[in-house]
Each structure stands twice: as structure tokens, then as C-alpha cells.
Design a protein around this motif. Structure first.
Motif, PDB file in Angstrom:
ATOM      1  N   MET A   1      -7.891  -9.305   6.441  1.00  0.00           N
ATOM      2  CA  MET A   1      -7.463  -8.022   5.865  1.00  0.00           C
ATOM      3  C   MET A   1      -7.022  -7.066   6.972  1.00  0.00           C
ATOM      4  O   MET A   1      -5.950  -6.488   6.950  1.00  0.00           O
ATOM      5  CB  MET A   1      -8.644  -7.448   5.077  1.00  0.00           C
ATOM      6  CG  MET A   1      -8.507  -5.975   4.703  1.00  0.00           C
ATOM      7  SD  MET A   1      -7.358  -5.710   3.358  1.00  0.00           S
ATOM      8  CE  MET A   1      -7.095  -3.958   3.445  1.00  0.00           C
ATOM      9  N   LEU A   2      -7.891  -6.930   8.019  1.00  0.00           N
ATOM     10  CA  LEU A   2      -7.587  -5.996   9.100  1.00  0.00           C
ATOM     11  C   LEU A   2      -6.399  -6.455   9.938  1.00  0.00           C
ATOM     12  O   LEU A   2      -5.763  -5.652  10.607  1.00  0.00           O
ATOM     13  CB  LEU A   2      -8.808  -5.832  10.007  1.00  0.00           C
ATOM     14  CG  LEU A   2      -9.907  -4.915   9.461  1.00  0.00           C
ATOM     15  CD1 LEU A   2     -11.113  -4.918  10.377  1.00  0.00           C
ATOM     16  CD2 LEU A   2      -9.385  -3.493   9.284  1.00  0.00           C
ATOM     17  N   ARG A   3      -6.118  -7.778   9.880  1.00  0.00           N
ATOM     18  CA  ARG A   3      -5.039  -8.286  10.724  1.00  0.00           C
ATOM     19  C   ARG A   3      -3.690  -8.264   9.991  1.00  0.00           C
ATOM     20  O   ARG A   3      -2.676  -8.621  10.544  1.00  0.00           O
ATOM     21  CB  ARG A   3      -5.350  -9.712  11.188  1.00  0.00           C
ATOM     22  CG  ARG A   3      -6.663  -9.787  11.919  1.00  0.00           C
ATOM     23  CD  ARG A   3      -6.709 -10.903  12.936  1.00  0.00           C
ATOM     24  NE  ARG A   3      -7.946 -10.804  13.693  1.00  0.00           N
ATOM     25  CZ  ARG A   3      -8.107 -10.052  14.772  1.00  0.00           C
ATOM     26  NH1 ARG A   3      -7.088  -9.360  15.246  1.00  0.00           N
ATOM     27  NH2 ARG A   3      -9.264  -9.989  15.403  1.00  0.00           N
ATOM     28  N   ARG A   4      -3.747  -7.839   8.740  1.00  0.00           N
ATOM     29  CA  ARG A   4      -2.486  -7.793   7.975  1.00  0.00           C
ATOM     30  C   ARG A   4      -1.674  -6.576   8.386  1.00  0.00           C
ATOM     31  O   ARG A   4      -2.226  -5.540   8.741  1.00  0.00           O
ATOM     32  CB  ARG A   4      -2.809  -7.724   6.481  1.00  0.00           C
ATOM     33  CG  ARG A   4      -3.134  -9.084   5.883  1.00  0.00           C
ATOM     34  CD  ARG A   4      -2.588  -9.177   4.472  1.00  0.00           C
ATOM     35  NE  ARG A   4      -3.073  -8.086   3.657  1.00  0.00           N
ATOM     36  CZ  ARG A   4      -4.016  -8.249   2.720  1.00  0.00           C
ATOM     37  NH1 ARG A   4      -4.531  -9.416   2.481  1.00  0.00           N
ATOM     38  NH2 ARG A   4      -4.407  -7.232   1.996  1.00  0.00           N
ATOM     39  N   PRO A   5      -0.327  -6.678   8.335  1.00  0.00           N
ATOM     40  CA  PRO A   5       0.468  -5.505   8.689  1.00  0.00           C
ATOM     41  C   PRO A   5       0.262  -4.371   7.685  1.00  0.00           C
ATOM     42  O   PRO A   5       0.141  -4.618   6.478  1.00  0.00           O
ATOM     43  CB  PRO A   5       1.912  -6.028   8.650  1.00  0.00           C
ATOM     44  CG  PRO A   5       1.871  -7.282   7.868  1.00  0.00           C
ATOM     45  CD  PRO A   5       0.497  -7.854   8.026  1.00  0.00           C
ATOM     46  N   ALA A   6       0.220  -3.142   8.205  1.00  0.00           N
ATOM     47  CA  ALA A   6      -0.016  -1.988   7.347  1.00  0.00           C
ATOM     48  C   ALA A   6       1.288  -1.388   6.841  1.00  0.00           C
ATOM     49  O   ALA A   6       1.370  -0.917   5.719  1.00  0.00           O
ATOM     50  CB  ALA A   6      -0.813  -0.942   8.113  1.00  0.00           C
ATOM     51  N   SER A   8       5.925  -1.509   7.353  1.00  0.00           N
ATOM     52  CA  SER A   8       7.011  -2.440   7.633  1.00  0.00           C
ATOM     53  C   SER A   8       7.294  -2.560   9.121  1.00  0.00           C
ATOM     54  O   SER A   8       8.075  -3.401   9.536  1.00  0.00           O
ATOM     55  CB  SER A   8       8.272  -2.009   6.884  1.00  0.00           C
ATOM     56  OG  SER A   8       8.471  -0.642   7.029  1.00  0.00           O
ATOM     57  N   THR A   9       6.662  -1.690   9.956  1.00  0.00           N
ATOM     58  CA  THR A   9       6.832  -1.878  11.398  1.00  0.00           C
ATOM     59  C   THR A   9       5.886  -2.941  11.924  1.00  0.00           C
ATOM     60  O   THR A   9       5.795  -3.163  13.127  1.00  0.00           O
ATOM     61  CB  THR A   9       6.584  -0.576  12.174  1.00  0.00           C
ATOM     62  OG1 THR A   9       5.267  -0.123  11.864  1.00  0.00           O
ATOM     63  CG2 THR A   9       7.580   0.492  11.827  1.00  0.00           C
ATOM     64  N   GLN A  10       5.129  -3.592  11.022  1.00  0.00           N
ATOM     65  CA  GLN A  10       4.260  -4.723  11.371  1.00  0.00           C
ATOM     66  C   GLN A  10       3.017  -4.332  12.166  1.00  0.00           C
ATOM     67  O   GLN A  10       2.327  -5.180  12.702  1.00  0.00           O
ATOM     68  CB  GLN A  10       5.021  -5.813  12.160  1.00  0.00           C
ATOM     69  CG  GLN A  10       6.218  -6.373  11.415  1.00  0.00           C
ATOM     70  CD  GLN A  10       5.846  -6.995  10.088  1.00  0.00           C
ATOM     71  OE1 GLN A  10       4.916  -7.788  10.016  1.00  0.00           O
ATOM     72  NE2 GLN A  10       6.538  -6.628   9.025  1.00  0.00           N
ATOM     73  N   ILE A  11       2.714  -3.037  12.246  1.00  0.00           N
ATOM     74  CA  ILE A  11       1.472  -2.647  12.895  1.00  0.00           C
ATOM     75  C   ILE A  11       0.324  -3.082  11.982  1.00  0.00           C
ATOM     76  O   ILE A  11       0.418  -2.969  10.759  1.00  0.00           O
ATOM     77  CB  ILE A  11       1.441  -1.127  13.166  1.00  0.00           C
ATOM     78  CG1 ILE A  11       0.257  -0.784  14.069  1.00  0.00           C
ATOM     79  CG2 ILE A  11       1.350  -0.329  11.881  1.00  0.00           C
ATOM     80  CD1 ILE A  11       0.314   0.636  14.597  1.00  0.00           C
ATOM     81  N   THR A  12      -0.742  -3.656  12.576  1.00  0.00           N
ATOM     82  CA  THR A  12      -1.826  -4.153  11.722  1.00  0.00           C
ATOM     83  C   THR A  12      -2.846  -3.046  11.467  1.00  0.00           C
ATOM     84  O   THR A  12      -2.916  -2.060  12.198  1.00  0.00           O
ATOM     85  CB  THR A  12      -2.547  -5.341  12.375  1.00  0.00           C
ATOM     86  OG1 THR A  12      -3.128  -4.887  13.591  1.00  0.00           O
ATOM     87  CG2 THR A  12      -1.591  -6.487  12.654  1.00  0.00           C
ATOM     88  N   LEU A  17      -6.917   1.264  13.368  1.00  0.00           N
ATOM     89  CA  LEU A  17      -8.233   1.560  12.812  1.00  0.00           C
ATOM     90  C   LEU A  17      -8.666   2.974  13.191  1.00  0.00           C
ATOM     91  O   LEU A  17      -9.246   3.704  12.383  1.00  0.00           O
ATOM     92  CB  LEU A  17      -9.238   0.533  13.345  1.00  0.00           C
ATOM     93  CG  LEU A  17     -10.555   0.426  12.576  1.00  0.00           C
ATOM     94  CD1 LEU A  17     -10.306   0.036  11.132  1.00  0.00           C
ATOM     95  CD2 LEU A  17     -11.485  -0.590  13.235  1.00  0.00           C
ATOM     96  N   TRP A  18      -8.341   3.354  14.438  1.00  0.00           N
ATOM     97  CA  TRP A  18      -8.735   4.696  14.903  1.00  0.00           C
ATOM     98  C   TRP A  18      -8.141   5.784  14.011  1.00  0.00           C
ATOM     99  O   TRP A  18      -8.747   6.824  13.769  1.00  0.00           O
ATOM    100  CB  TRP A  18      -8.276   4.900  16.349  1.00  0.00           C
ATOM    101  CG  TRP A  18      -6.770   4.866  16.517  1.00  0.00           C
ATOM    102  CD1 TRP A  18      -6.005   3.765  16.708  1.00  0.00           C
ATOM    103  CD2 TRP A  18      -5.877   5.973  16.463  1.00  0.00           C
ATOM    104  NE1 TRP A  18      -4.682   4.112  16.792  1.00  0.00           N
ATOM    105  CE2 TRP A  18      -4.576   5.463  16.649  1.00  0.00           C
ATOM    106  CE3 TRP A  18      -6.044   7.350  16.298  1.00  0.00           C
ATOM    107  CZ2 TRP A  18      -3.447   6.266  16.661  1.00  0.00           C
ATOM    108  CZ3 TRP A  18      -4.925   8.153  16.304  1.00  0.00           C
ATOM    109  CH2 TRP A  18      -3.639   7.625  16.489  1.00  0.00           C
ATOM    110  N   LEU A  19      -6.956   5.493  13.475  1.00  0.00           N
ATOM    111  CA  LEU A  19      -6.280   6.473  12.619  1.00  0.00           C
ATOM    112  C   LEU A  19      -7.068   6.681  11.324  1.00  0.00           C
ATOM    113  O   LEU A  19      -7.269   7.809  10.865  1.00  0.00           O
ATOM    114  CB  LEU A  19      -4.877   5.953  12.302  1.00  0.00           C
ATOM    115  CG  LEU A  19      -3.863   6.953  11.794  1.00  0.00           C
ATOM    116  CD1 LEU A  19      -3.691   8.093  12.771  1.00  0.00           C
ATOM    117  CD2 LEU A  19      -2.529   6.267  11.578  1.00  0.00           C
ATOM    118  N   TYR A  20      -7.561   5.539  10.757  1.00  0.00           N
ATOM    119  CA  TYR A  20      -8.355   5.645   9.523  1.00  0.00           C
ATOM    120  C   TYR A  20      -9.654   6.389   9.785  1.00  0.00           C
ATOM    121  O   TYR A  20     -10.081   7.209   8.963  1.00  0.00           O
ATOM    122  CB  TYR A  20      -8.669   4.246   8.977  1.00  0.00           C
ATOM    123  CG  TYR A  20      -7.439   3.472   8.563  1.00  0.00           C
ATOM    124  CD1 TYR A  20      -6.558   3.999   7.626  1.00  0.00           C
ATOM    125  CD2 TYR A  20      -7.152   2.235   9.110  1.00  0.00           C
ATOM    126  CE1 TYR A  20      -5.420   3.309   7.259  1.00  0.00           C
ATOM    127  CE2 TYR A  20      -6.022   1.532   8.746  1.00  0.00           C
ATOM    128  CZ  TYR A  20      -5.159   2.079   7.822  1.00  0.00           C
ATOM    129  OH  TYR A  20      -4.032   1.401   7.461  1.00  0.00           O
TER     130      TYR A  20
END
Lengths: 270, 296
Positions: A1-6, A8-12, A17-20
Motif C-alpha cells: 500500500m505504502l509503496r503504491r504511487p500516490a 500521477s508523478t509516481q511518488i509513492t 509519509l512525512w506530508l501525511y
């Protein structure tokens, strides 16, 4: 789940995580301090802590048994209801008139009507104090309602204008071509369709008046002290725990009003 | 023939007249509100400005000369420092929140926005009171900091600049987040996709595509927060405990303590001019004057 892109720029999700976590902290910062007041208001001791060492209704009793606070509550409610009526009616009329009229001057007039929101409120308060002094309107309910209405009119104008933009004015033309007078067309065709905007505007005016401190501080002395004025003066001197109980009541009221405005928003967007 | 033509012209003229009368009638609907605003807000402030330039002998700048006193300079710098600091922190905290909220599903974003709107609808005094209770010497924050071993002695968190800033950011943050969220919501996701497709890293895409597109919202948020902070009164007065003197507090003091109308009106004019100048500056920079005026 955490390794999935968040995105469309493919950032996971893991990479940001720090942003969340930051968002979580900011959200807690926004709501927790206010909500902590609720349990603290049931404290039995003079010193408020969380969680309270002993529980009691002491500060609620202190609020309800105080003639001063009861009087302030009554004044605040009267002022808020009257402000809502005055600001909603004058503001809605202005929004309708300025929206429908095709004269050039409407833009200037809209800006004039929004000015009370832009001018620092202390300046409005000083001006109102000076204006009301010779008219004996300081320390009167009329004075409070007039000045609060002026502060609420910009919000009514903006909210109702937004509602009118989503309304097709041709419908009113049809009603008029079928023989309805303009007032009748407005009341039976336009108003029912911008009803939710007008109600939202009314809610906002109510809150503006109920929450207003600075003008009340200057002009609402003596018998017409409002709740915010009394709270402000009490907080300046010493922190009276009675304020915790009043705050809790006000918080519950604002949750109710927020819920109501969300309900209106939903209905409006449907 | 001629009769018909002149009749036609007459008819046209009267129609134009009628249409104009109709427009005027519509315009007149705004008169009650204009009368209230003009009479209660604009006229007294105009009168106040006039008062600041006259004394018993006529025109004078004495009221403004007094403002050159260093104590006023200190107030002005405190006001600007606080407004800058609060605006900067609001951007740092508000931008990430709006960014995430704009990407969430409708339901999750709704809950997040409710958390932002809740303080918006809660009384300003209630929130200031909450901070007063939490930040005081024996308050909750200090208790926690000591229990968890971050500090031995209680920190001075309130009745100073720090406490004022903490409380003011809390009050201003929704004003920053809401316009930012609205602006980010309207950004077409395909731009980011295209950037990624053309080889931009997530960081590059964010700084070169997302940030520039969110500038109108950022501009509106910064403008509202900065201008509101400049004129703020209640929270600095209570959380500053007399140690933080804002421009608006100076106005109130010169009236309630010294009954000095000359000073109060000059201070008021300066605050008004600074506020309007800032609005003008921001609107020139970002073109968001329409958003601020709510006009068409």
C-alpha cells in the motif's frame, strides 16, 4: 500500500509519509485545543486541567445562577436575531439589485458594500462610537444591531451573489412576461431557488453578531453588555472557570450551525 | 409618413427611458444596505480622517508628528513582524494540508474540510480562551512537556510574542487553507501527468507545475491573512498580556486610557492607509482583487 504511487508523478505514499504526518498534526492543532475545553469545563476544581481530577457541574451552575451572564446571553441572542433579520434582508436586496442591474456603477457599489470586511474592525468601532455618542445610541440594543448588521452585510452580499450566479435570470423574465409583477416574480420564482444561499447568509450573520467583540467592547456598555464583551473583560482580568462552561455551550452551538450550513451547501449543490 | 417616423422615434425614446428607469429601480434595491454602510462605517471614518488633520487653529500635522515618537515605531514593527510571521507559518502549514485535501476522494476531503471549517465557525474568544488555558504556566501543554521530559521548568508560552503567534496562526489558518484548496481543486491533473510523462521528477513537477498553478489561491490566502493580522485586536490583547502592542491596540488605548481623539484618529488613518496599500499591492501582484471584493 505504502509503496503504491500516490499521484500521477509516481511518488509513492511512503516517500511522502512525512506530508501525511504533517497534515495530521495540523488537523489536530486546528481542532483539539478547542475541543479540550469541553471536558475541562466539567472540572470540580478552580484550576482547570485535562482530564479533570474531579468532575462536577460547578461552572455550569455558576453560569446559570449569575444574573450578569444570563442578562448578557439574552442581549446577545436578541442582537444576533435582529442583526440576522436586518443584514439578510438589506444584503439580499442589494445582492439582487446589483446582480440584475446593468448600470456601470454596480461594480463600485459592490466594492463599497464589501468595505466593512476589509477595514480593520477597530477603526469601524471607533467610528461607530463617535457617531453614536451624540445620538445616544451607545449602550443600546439598536446601536449594537446597526453596527453588527453593517459587519454582516458583506458576507450576505457575497453569499447571495454566489447563489444568484447559479440562477438563470431568464426564468424571472418568463414569469414577468406571463403577467407577474417584478416583486411577485422575485418572491415566487427567484427567491425559492436561491433560498439556500439566503439561509446560509442568515446563518453567517447570526454568527458574526454572536461572535463580535471589538465593536461591542466600545459601544455595548452597561445593561447591554453582550457575551463576547463580558468574556473578553473577564479574560483580561483573570481566567474565570465559568468561561469554560459558556465556551462549551458556544462550541456546541457552533457545531450545530456548522452542520446546518453544510446541510444547506449540500442541498444547494444538488 | 413623417408622422409615423416621428412616432416611432418617440416610442424608441420612451422605451430607452423606461429601460433606464427600470435599471435605476433595480439599483435602488441596494440603497438600504448602502445607506447603512455609508452612514455607519464610511461617514464616521471620513470624519475621523478629517479630525486627524485639524485642531483648534485649523489645519495641522501635529497628530502625525507625534507618531514619529519611537514607541509608535516599536508598535508598528511589532505589528508587521507578527503579521509576517503568522502569514509565513500559515503558508507552511496550510499549503501541505490544502495539497493533500485536494487529492483526496470527495468523502475524505469533506472530513478534512470540516476540521478546517470547525474553528472557522467557533467563536474567536472561545478559541483564544482555549489557548490561554492550555498555554499558561501550569497549563496542559507545560504539564505534558514536563511529563515527557522535554523540559524541567515550565516554559513561558503565553502572555508574550510566542503565545500570540500560536493563537493567531490557529485563527488565521482556515483563511489560508480555503482559498488554497479552491485553487488547487481547479488544477487539471493532466498537467502533472504530462510533466511526469516528459521526465520530470515528482519534486520538479511539484515546483514547476503545481506551485505556479496554485499561485492565485496562495495570493488570495496571503492577502487575507496578512491584512487581517495587521488589524488584529482580540487575540494579541489577551494572549500578549500587555507585552505585545499591536497598532489596533494602540488606537484603543489612546481612546480608553488617554481620551486622545487626535492621536486615535491619526493612528486609525495610518492603519487604514497601510491596509489599503497592502491590498492594492497584493492585487497588483496576483490579480485577485475580484476575489477580495467579491464583485462581478
Amino acid at each position: 500500500m505504502l509503496r503504491r504511487p500516490a499521484t500521477s508523478t509516481q511518488i509513492t505514499h511512503l516517500q511522502r509519509l512525512w506530508l501525511y504526518i504533517l497534515c495530521g498534526i495540523v488537523l489536530l492543532y486546528l481542532i483539539v485545543p478547542t475541543l479540550l475545553v469541553i471536558p475541562m469545563s466539567f472540572s470540580g476544581s478552580r484550576f482547570l486541567s485535562f482530564p479533570p481530577e474531579t468532575w462536577s457541574l460547578r461552572w455550569y451552575k455558576a453560569y446559570f445562577s449569575s444574573a450578569e451572564w444570563r442578562a448578557a446571553t439574552w442581549v446577545s441572542l436578541q442582537a444576533a436575531v435582529c442583526t440576522t433579520i436586518v443584514a439578510t434582508i438589506t444584503g439580499t436586496l442589494a445582492a439582487y439589485g446589483l446582480h440584475c442591474s446593468r448600470l456601470r456603477i454596480t461594480k463600485l457599489l459592490s466594492v463599497l458594500l464589501v468595505l466593512p470586511m476589509i477595514i480593520p474592525v477597530i477603526l469601524i468601532a471607533v467610528g461607530v462610537f463617535m457617531l453614536f455618542a451624540p445620538m445616544q445610541l451607545n449602550s443600546s440594543l439598536t446601536g449594537i444591531v446597526l453596527s453588527h448588521s453593517v459587519l454582516a452585510i458583506p458576507l450576505v452580499l457575497i453569499t447571495v451573489t454566489a447563489g444568484l450566479r447559479n440562477f438563470d435570470l431568464n426564468q424571472e423574465q418568463v414569469a414577468r412576461s406571463l403577467g407577474a409583477s417584478r416583486p411577485k416574480a422575485f418572491l415566487t420564482v427567484t427567491l425559492p431557488q436561491i433560498k439556500n444561499s439566503v439561509l446560509s447568509a442568515a446563518l453567517l450573520s447570526f454568527v458574526v453578531s454572536l461572535d463580535e467583540v471589538v465593536v461591542a467592547l466600545l459601544i455595548a456598555g452597561g445593561d447591554v453588555a453582550t457575551i463576547p464583551r463580558r468574556m473578553f473583560l473577564a479574560l483580561r482580568d483573570e481566567i474565570d472557570p465559568t468561561i469554560a462552561s459558556i465556551s462549551t455551550i458556544l462550541i456546541l452551538l457552533s457545531i450545530l450551525l456548522l452542520g446546518l450550513s453544510q446541510f444547506l451547501d449540500r442541498k444547494r449543490s444538488k | 409618413m413623417r408622422d409615423a417616423e416621428s412616432g416611432f422615434r418617440l416610442n424608441e425614446a420612451s422605451l430607452v427611458k423606461q429601460a433606464f428607469a427600470e435599471q435605476l429601480k433595480l439599483l435602488s434595491l441596494s440603497f438600504p444596505a448602502l445607506l447603512l454602510v455609508g452612514f455607519i462605517v464610511l461617514a464616521p471614518i471620513a470624519w475621523l480622517s478629517w479630525l486627524s488633520f485639524v485642531d483648534a487653529d485649523g489645519f495641522t500635522l501635529a497628530n502625525y508628528e507625534r507618531l514619529l515618537n519611537p514607541s509608535y515605531g516599536l508598535t508598528l514593527s511589532t505589528t508587521f513582524q507578527l503579521a509576517f510571521l503568522v502569514t509565513a507559518i500559515c503558508v507552511l502549514l496550510g499549503y501541505p494540508l490544502a495539497y493533500i485535501a485536494a487529492q483526496l476522494s470527495a468523502g475524505a476531503a469533506r472530513i478534512m474540510l470540516l476540521c478546517v471549517l470547525f474553528p472557522f465557525w467557533t467563536s474567536l474568544l472561545v478559541r483564544t480562551y482555549a489557548w490561554l488555558v492550555l498555554l499558561q504556566k501550569r497549563g496542559q501543554i507545560n504539564t505534558w512537556l514536563q511529563d515527557w521530559g522535554f523540559t524541567d521548568a515550565p516554559l513561558r508560552l503565553v502572555y508574550n510574542f510566542t503565545g500570540t503567534a500560536i493563537g493567531m496562526v490557529h485563527i488565521m489558518l482556515p483563511f489560508m487553507i480555503l482559498p488554497l484548496y479552491a485553487a488547487m481543486k481547479s488544477i487539471d491533473e493532466n498537467y502533472m501527468r504530462a510533466a511526469a510523462n516528459l521526465g520530470a521528477s515528482p519534486t520538479q513537477a511539484f515546483w514547476q507545475i503545481h506551485v505556479p498553478l496554485s499561485l492565485p489561491g496562495l495570493g488570495a490566502g496571503v492577502m487575507v491573512v496578512f491584512v487581517l493580522s495587521l488589524g488584529f485586536y482580540v487575540t494579541p490583547d489577551l494572549l500578549g498580556g500587555g507585552r505585545v502592542m499591536m497598532w489596533s491596540m494602540q488606537i484603543e488605548r489612546s481612546l480608553s486610557v488617554y481620551s486622545d481623539w487626535g492621536a486615535a484618529s491619526a493612528l486609525g488613518v495610518v492603519l487604514l492607509v497601510i491596509t489599503l496599500a497592502m491590498l492594492w499591492l497584493f492585487s497588483r501582484l496576483t490579480g485577485v482583487v475580484g476575489a477580495a471584493a467579491g464583485g462581478k
